[in-house]
Write a protein that holds these residues in place. Sequence first.
Motif, PDB file in Angstrom:
ATOM      1  N   ASN A 196      50.747  69.337 -38.713  1.00 46.04           N
ATOM      2  CA  ASN A 196      49.834  69.383 -39.854  1.00 46.04           C
ATOM      3  C   ASN A 196      49.875  68.101 -40.675  1.00 46.04           C
ATOM      4  N   GLU A 197      51.005  67.442 -40.700  1.00 43.39           N
ATOM      5  CA  GLU A 197      51.096  66.160 -41.400  1.00 43.39           C
ATOM      6  C   GLU A 197      50.227  65.104 -40.696  1.00 43.39           C
ATOM      7  N   ARG A 198      50.280  65.081 -39.367  1.00 45.59           N
ATOM      8  CA  ARG A 198      49.457  64.126 -38.605  1.00 45.59           C
ATOM      9  C   ARG A 198      47.968  64.436 -38.752  1.00 45.59           C
ATOM     10  N   VAL A 199      47.625  65.711 -38.657  1.00 47.91           N
ATOM     11  CA  VAL A 199      46.215  66.108 -38.822  1.00 47.91           C
ATOM     12  C   VAL A 199      45.727  65.738 -40.218  1.00 47.91           C
ATOM     13  N   GLY A 200      46.542  66.005 -41.224  1.00 49.68           N
ATOM     14  CA  GLY A 200      46.166  65.654 -42.599  1.00 49.68           C
ATOM     15  C   GLY A 200      45.972  64.159 -42.783  1.00 49.68           C
ATOM     16  N   GLY A 201      46.831  63.370 -42.138  1.00 48.89           N
ATOM     17  CA  GLY A 201      46.684  61.910 -42.219  1.00 48.89           C
ATOM     18  C   GLY A 201      45.389  61.429 -41.587  1.00 48.89           C
ATOM     19  N   ILE A 202      45.046  62.023 -40.462  1.00 48.41           N
ATOM     20  CA  ILE A 202      43.791  61.650 -39.782  1.00 48.41           C
ATOM     21  C   ILE A 202      42.592  62.096 -40.608  1.00 48.41           C
ATOM     22  N   ILE A 203      42.626  63.319 -41.086  1.00 51.86           N
ATOM     23  CA  ILE A 203      41.510  63.869 -41.851  1.00 51.86           C
ATOM     24  C   ILE A 203      41.303  63.104 -43.157  1.00 51.86           C
ATOM     25  N   SER A 204      42.371  62.584 -43.732  1.00 50.90           N
ATOM     26  CA  SER A 204      42.225  61.856 -44.994  1.00 50.90           C
ATOM     27  C   SER A 204      41.318  60.634 -44.840  1.00 50.90           C
ATOM     28  N   TRP A 205      41.261  60.080 -43.637  1.00 52.80           N
ATOM     29  CA  TRP A 205      40.344  58.962 -43.406  1.00 52.80           C
ATOM     30  C   TRP A 205      38.883  59.408 -43.458  1.00 52.80           C
ATOM     31  N   TYR A 218      47.289  71.016 -44.426  1.00 51.45           N
ATOM     32  CA  TYR A 218      48.007  69.889 -45.039  1.00 51.45           C
ATOM     33  C   TYR A 218      48.185  70.139 -46.540  1.00 51.45           C
ATOM     34  N   THR A 219      47.136  70.618 -47.166  1.00 45.55           N
ATOM     35  CA  THR A 219      47.189  70.945 -48.593  1.00 45.55           C
ATOM     36  C   THR A 219      48.211  72.046 -48.856  1.00 45.55           C
ATOM     37  N   PHE A 220      48.208  73.062 -48.022  1.00 41.23           N
ATOM     38  CA  PHE A 220      49.164  74.160 -48.159  1.00 41.23           C
ATOM     39  C   PHE A 220      50.597  73.666 -47.951  1.00 41.23           C
ATOM     40  N   LYS A 221      50.780  72.801 -46.975  1.00 42.88           N
ATOM     41  CA  LYS A 221      52.110  72.249 -46.680  1.00 42.88           C
ATOM     42  C   LYS A 221      52.702  71.556 -47.903  1.00 42.88           C
ATOM     43  N   HIS A 222      51.867  70.842 -48.635  1.00 41.86           N
ATOM     44  CA  HIS A 222      52.326  70.073 -49.797  1.00 41.86           C
ATOM     45  C   HIS A 222      52.251  70.862 -51.103  1.00 41.86           C
ATOM     46  N   GLY A 223      51.931  72.162 -51.018  1.00 44.05           N
ATOM     47  CA  GLY A 223      51.924  73.015 -52.207  1.00 44.05           C
ATOM     48  C   GLY A 223      50.813  72.680 -53.190  1.00 44.05           C
ATOM     49  N   LYS A 224      49.702  72.138 -52.718  1.00 40.26           N
ATOM     50  CA  LYS A 224      48.592  71.763 -53.589  1.00 40.26           C
ATOM     51  C   LYS A 224      47.450  72.778 -53.540  1.00 40.26           C
ATOM     52  N   HIS A 225      47.728  73.941 -52.958  1.00 43.76           N
ATOM     53  CA  HIS A 225      46.724  74.994 -52.879  1.00 43.76           C
ATOM     54  C   HIS A 225      46.683  75.754 -54.208  1.00 43.76           C
ATOM     55  N   VAL A 226      45.698  76.603 -54.343  1.00 47.88           N
ATOM     56  CA  VAL A 226      45.556  77.394 -55.562  1.00 47.88           C
ATOM     57  C   VAL A 226      46.627  78.474 -55.578  1.00 47.88           C
ATOM     58  N   PHE A 254      32.439  66.644 -45.257  1.00 46.37           N
ATOM     59  CA  PHE A 254      33.060  67.458 -46.295  1.00 46.37           C
ATOM     60  C   PHE A 254      33.661  68.726 -45.698  1.00 46.37           C
ATOM     61  N   GLY A 255      32.904  69.382 -44.823  1.00 46.71           N
ATOM     62  CA  GLY A 255      33.387  70.602 -44.181  1.00 46.71           C
ATOM     63  C   GLY A 255      34.638  70.344 -43.346  1.00 46.71           C
ATOM     64  N   PHE A 256      34.629  69.259 -42.569  1.00 45.49           N
ATOM     65  CA  PHE A 256      35.801  68.918 -41.760  1.00 45.49           C
ATOM     66  C   PHE A 256      37.011  68.658 -42.646  1.00 45.49           C
ATOM     67  N   MET A 257      36.823  67.891 -43.723  1.00 44.44           N
ATOM     68  CA  MET A 257      37.947  67.576 -44.609  1.00 44.44           C
ATOM     69  C   MET A 257      38.489  68.846 -45.268  1.00 44.44           C
ATOM     70  N   PHE A 258      37.611  69.697 -45.724  1.00 42.39           N
ATOM     71  CA  PHE A 258      38.031  70.923 -46.399  1.00 42.39           C
ATOM     72  C   PHE A 258      38.748  71.858 -45.435  1.00 42.39           C
ATOM     73  N   LEU A 259      38.139  72.099 -44.281  1.00 39.45           N
ATOM     74  CA  LEU A 259      38.696  73.080 -43.345  1.00 39.45           C
ATOM     75  C   LEU A 259      39.921  72.559 -42.603  1.00 39.45           C
ATOM     76  N   LEU A 260      39.837  71.350 -42.076  1.00 41.21           N
ATOM     77  CA  LEU A 260      40.946  70.821 -41.287  1.00 41.21           C
ATOM     78  C   LEU A 260      42.079  70.301 -42.158  1.00 41.21           C
ATOM     79  N   GLY A 261      41.788  70.063 -43.427  1.00 43.11           N
ATOM     80  CA  GLY A 261      42.823  69.593 -44.346  1.00 43.11           C
ATOM     81  C   GLY A 261      43.507  70.695 -45.134  1.00 43.11           C
ATOM     82  N   SER A 262      43.080  71.938 -44.950  1.00 39.81           N
ATOM     83  CA  SER A 262      43.653  73.027 -45.748  1.00 39.81           C
ATOM     84  C   SER A 262      45.125  73.266 -45.427  1.00 39.81           C
TER      85      SER A 262
END
Length: 167
Positions: free
Chosen positions: A13-22, A66-74, A56-64
Amino acid sequence: MINRIIELLEGLNERVGGIISWGAVLMVCVISLDVICRYLFQFTFIWIVEIEIYLFGFMFLLGSAYTFKHGKHVRVDVFYSKLSEKGKAIIDLIGGVLFLMPWCYIVITTSWKYAYSSFLVGEGSPQPGGLPFLYILKFSIVIGFLFLILQGLASILKSIDTIFNKK
């Protein structure tokens, strides 16, 4: 063993998040092009607008995940922040097992049918001049929730480790 599984899942998930951030950089470029075309030249292409939506959809869905991993979810953090590490782990375990995993399963099974039927008919944009592969965006729902379920599994394992660790 449990720590190796956690590292493997979180590393993915860290690698996917790094790719998606681009994708954010790419989205800024596409939106800038759209704005320039719209306000300087008084025209736009529907496919540019749809690329913005897809990104936007790819970033939101595929980055979720990564967001959860870092505790930045709601999170409703009324009592959680005051709990001990063990107390937080118990809440995370209960939430993961009772809510996150079943919800991910429901979304994956439902959206798979939705995306697969879209693929079978070769669904594209309903707009003239739109992108021809709408099913790719629909499959990103399945993939995004697969990543989220994997991160949820890592979170559950971390919670179990924290609860039963004798440190």
